[in-house]
Design an enzyme around this catalytic site. Sequence first.
Site, PDB file in Angstrom:
ATOM      1  N   SER A 113       0.944  -1.412   0.018  1.00  0.00           N
ATOM      2  CA  SER A 113      -0.053  -0.058  -0.184  1.00  0.00           C
ATOM      3  C   SER A 113       0.965   1.318   0.057  1.00  0.00           C
ATOM      4  O   SER A 113       2.200   1.302   0.342  1.00  0.00           O
ATOM      5  CB  SER A 113      -0.903  -0.017   1.314  1.00  0.00           C
ATOM      6  N   HIS A 118       0.855  15.329  -3.953  1.00  0.00           N
ATOM      7  CA  HIS A 118       1.375  16.400  -4.924  1.00  0.00           C
ATOM      8  C   HIS A 118       0.779  17.732  -4.799  1.00  0.00           C
ATOM      9  O   HIS A 118      -0.417  17.741  -4.935  1.00  0.00           O
ATOM     10  CB  HIS A 118       1.636  15.988  -6.254  1.00  0.00           C
ATOM     11  N   CYS A 141      -4.641  -2.590   0.412  1.00  0.00           N
ATOM     12  CA  CYS A 141      -4.990  -4.082   0.202  1.00  0.00           C
ATOM     13  C   CYS A 141      -5.411  -4.351   1.412  1.00  0.00           C
ATOM     14  O   CYS A 141      -4.403  -4.266   2.487  1.00  0.00           O
ATOM     15  CB  CYS A 141      -4.008  -4.679  -0.297  1.00  0.00           C
TER      16      CYS A 141
END
Length: 264
Positions: A113, A118, A141
Amino acid sequence: MKSKLKLHGFNNLTKTLSFNIYDICYAETPQDQQAYVEYINQEYNAERLTQILTEVVEIIGANILNIASQNYEPQGASVTILISEEPVTPTESQIEESPGPLPEIILAHLDKSHITVHTYPEIHPDAGIATFRVDIDVSTCGVISPLKALNFLIHQFDSDIVTVDYRVRGFTRDVEGNKHFIDHEINSIQNYLSDDTRDAYQMTDVNVYQENLFHTKMLLKNFELDNYLFGDATSNLSAEQRAQVTERVKHEMLEIFYARNMPS
């Protein structure tokens, strides 16, 4: 679908939350525009973003494996966190379709994971419109959905427009060998947002249920011009100037919300 599945081995479903947050303001002079960029670089630098994402890791109950962060010149920053599983039996509240905490530690089973953020500060040199965008991705997951982090993240930024995408990919098998392509109930991303957020935004859903694809767009309802003015030059605008700036800022918000250029 029952929330508790008896699986054969690990939960192989990949649940990905991707969303963009936009914060808009008006800075009139080049000096104020530069001051705005400096403000964004200070307020949302790599260190601050790392702190926010670390809170997300706690919310979804993961362990941090690695952090990569970078500040950019002249503006912007990025942070990526790789996370590993923390195998704990989840409670019902961790997998139900409801808002996540602000924050309160939740434990879950995660592996393979990551979380990334950003920033994209941007200013129109002539119109004076400054649009700060944050892109965030949370991919997990395991049992818990990354949607549990959405409520917290939206409250960490000044958000005028938010676009949210959520997708469940792959499949997992139960002990009888049957494939499951989703392991939790979801009707709308909106159900993972707190009441104050749902009251504050105009929201539109575009969902493809048979493909486990969910999309929500959010536009802030209340508009007060003073909340969008940045710098000394904007403190003494005339009534006519305030009307012009109001039109510019609202026009920017609508174009982003509808993702198309619109006539002035």
